[in-house]
Design an enzyme around this catalytic site. Structure first.
Site, mmCIF file in Angstrom:
data_model
loop_
_atom_site.group_PDB
_atom_site.id
_atom_site.type_symbol
_atom_site.label_atom_id
_atom_site.label_comp_id
_atom_site.label_asym_id
_atom_site.label_seq_id
_atom_site.Cartn_x
_atom_site.Cartn_y
_atom_site.Cartn_z
ATOM 1 N N SER A 363 0.837 -1.199 0.000
ATOM 2 C CA SER A 363 0.000 0.000 0.000
ATOM 3 C C SER A 363 0.876 1.254 0.000
ATOM 4 C CB SER A 363 -0.949 -0.034 1.200
ATOM 5 O OG SER A 363 -1.950 0.940 1.106
ATOM 6 N N ASP A 421 -8.881 -4.356 -6.332
ATOM 7 C CA ASP A 421 -8.239 -3.554 -5.288
ATOM 8 C C ASP A 421 -8.198 -2.099 -5.757
ATOM 9 O OD1 ASP A 421 -6.751 -2.413 -3.305
ATOM 10 O OD2 ASP A 421 -4.996 -3.710 -3.543
ATOM 11 N N HIS A 467 -7.632 -5.739 -0.548
ATOM 12 C CA HIS A 467 -6.411 -4.968 -0.329
ATOM 13 C C HIS A 467 -5.565 -5.531 0.808
ATOM 14 C CE1 HIS A 467 -3.740 -1.548 -0.589
ATOM 15 N NE2 HIS A 467 -3.963 -1.215 0.672
#
Length: 541
Positions: A363, A421, A467
């Site tokens: 991320s 995602d 995610h």
């Protein structure tokens, strides 16, 4: 006259001679009576065959055939171990075992698995088998489910020597021919780096306010040694009106621990990999100010200068990412300074050796990893090859920034992207303007995976699951190639996935996990804390 009759007559005559009444002597049987057989289990498919074949002339042949078929099934499917007895019976059995001086119990020989209450669905030597019975699952599917619900296997996947091809696995050639189908050695490397990021998450959440000298870090791969803690500082500050009395301090503080630098310290592993690897590991967003920085999506020059004259030809990145990377705190250096200092120190320490640098993040960490790789390629002329592994990372810069990384010929980027995602599509997804160099663009090769291919996750898994880092690692472990089924011999446990994403796991796995003694509501890091030892992050030396 038969021998048996002669013996009977002789016995009767002897009795009359001695004045004793003759006793009845039953004639000797023509065939020896069979030994008492064991009770057949009602679940044993051979019991019916044995019963039906005992009264027929071809019974022995039928029995041999049935036994051969069952033996073949056992070799193919394997036998799940026996369901454990209740606690009272287990305690009594243990006491008797200690008194009789028999073999040490299984919970001594298999301490970790028994401590985790996993001994009855992870095959162990010395345990009796039971037949898998399930109303709506085949024995093979049930066996696979039980293996996935086990803890991290004590039998690590075999590691092949990758020294002759480490440069390809590290990105030379853009991973061409290694992603689809996924190379087994590359899969193992990706899972290891992903576990490094999981260790960073765990280290931060276990003690968010700890300093570098007191932070605990659990590395799943003991061949790596952490050498420096990394901090990221936000240029923003939380306004007084936004603070709440019960809000933890770490949620609003400007400087936070975001990762670490580790180096391969095992000479055996160095020989296996063909080089000494330096890993720079960065976690994802965790604090309020980091979220706020994520929303600052305007493009700014990467060198910090106003880019009025350069325009679209100037490399630019997101303002928020650059702020977290370049801002120094009151008591800590900026992430940029810390990383470059540690890389130069390690390069000097291991001068003359074959080195590589792997920057890995999830991320937000994936975005910062690109900034780290770009600065290493720019400011360290003699830097070794640099690879970036980004799990669910967002877009970072414009086309000029992408070109800068490509022209350096030192940086190779691999992005792992889960279908659906949304983080991998931001920033810059709306409005949809004609393609210009001022728009955000991705960089590097892409490994595409999909939650729908997992036998454990629901097809309608939510955005949080798509995610989630553990979901990424689960999918990588089972990915073989586009259009291919989930890898049947995937070894990664789904316990952590079950604990973090129980609402997105299929009900069959949730119910089976409860039957097997796995509590989906247990603390997320309980298994990891028991599986891995504690390794403190050392200050630079």
């Amino acid at each position: 006259m038969p021998v048996a009759a002669v013996a009977t007559a002789a016995a009767a005559g002897a009795a009359q001679v001695h004045g004793v009444a003759p006793r009845h002597v039953s004639p000797a049987p023509r065939h020896v009576s069979p030994a008492p057989r064991r009770e057949q289990s009602p679940l044993n498919p051979t019991s019916q065959a044995l019963r039906s074949g005992s009264g027929s002339a071809g019974g022995s042949a039928g029995t041999d055939t049935a036994r051969a078929q069952i033996a073949n099934l056992d070799r193919v499917l394997g036998k799940p171990p026996q369901v454990p007895r209740p606690a009272s019976h287990a305690a009594a059995g243990k006491k008797e075992q200690q008194q009789d001086g028999e073999q040490e119990p299984l919970n001594v020989r298999h301490g970790l698995l028994n401590a985790l209450n996993l001994s009855f669905f992870v095959p162990m030597p010395g345990m009796r088998a039971r037949t898998a019975v399930d109303g709506h699952m085949s024995p093979r599917s049930l066996m696979h489910m039980q293996q996935l619900l086990s803890a991290d296997s004590p039998r690590a996947s075999p590691k092949c020597t990758i020294a002759p091809r480490w440069r390809r696995l590290h990105g030379e050639g853009g991973w061409a021919g290694l992603l689809d189908p996924l190379d087994s050695d590359l899969r193992r490397e990706l899972l290891r780096y992903g576990d490094f990021v999981q260790a960073a998450y765990q280290a931060f959440h276990s003690l968010p306010t700890a300093s570098a000298r007191h932070r605990g870090l659990m590395l799943p791969d003991r061949s790596y040694r952490p050498t420096r803690s990394l901090f990221a500082t936000s240029a923003l500050s939380m306004p007084p009106w936004a603070k709440r009395p019960n809000t933890p301090e770490w949620l609003t503080q400007q400087s936070n621990w975001i990762g670490y630098v580790a180096v391969c310290d095992s000479e055996r592993e160095v020989a296996r990999m063909g080089r000494r690897d330096i890993a720079i590991v960065l976690r994802g967003t965790a604090t309020c100010l980091e979220w706020a920085e994520n929303l600052r999506a305007s493009l700014v020059p990467i060198n910090g200068e106003s880019g009025e004259d350069g325009g679209a030809q100037q490399p630019k990145v997101a303002r928020g990412f650059l702020s977290l990377y370049k801002t120094a705190g009151e008591k800590v250096k900026s992430l940029s300074e810390d990383v470059i200092d540690e890389v130069r120190r390690l390069m000097d320490k291991y001068k003359g050796e074959e080195l590589s640098i792997t920057v890995v993040g999830h991320s937000l960490g994936g975005a910062l990893a690109l900034l780290v790789a770009d600065e290493i390629a720019t400011t360290v002329p003699d830097a070794p090859p640099v690879a970036v592994v980004s799990f669910g990372g967002p877009k970072v810069g414009n086309a000029a920034f992408v070109e800068k990384l490509q022209k350096s010929k030192k940086v190779n980027v691999l992005r792992i992207v889960n279908a659906g995602d949304m983080v991998t599509k931001v920033p810059g997804v709306m409005p949809r303007l004609p393609l210009t160099k001022e728009q955000y663009q991705h960089v590097g090769a892409e490994l595409s995976i999909d939650s729908k291919n997992s036998p454990c996750l629901r097809p309608d898994a939510g955005p949080a699951c798509r995610h989630d880092l553990e979901a990424y690692l689960h999918l990588i472990d089972g990915f073989m190639g586009t259009g291919r089924p989930f890898r049947p011999d995937a070894r990664r446990s789904v316990i952590r996935l079950l604990q973090m994403q129980s609402s997105n796991v299929k009900k069959e796995y949730v119910s089976r996990a409860r039957e097997l003694g796995v509590d989906p509501s247990a603390p997320v890091d309980a298994v990891r804390s028991m599986a891995y030892g504690n390794c403190a992050v050392a200050s630079p030396s």
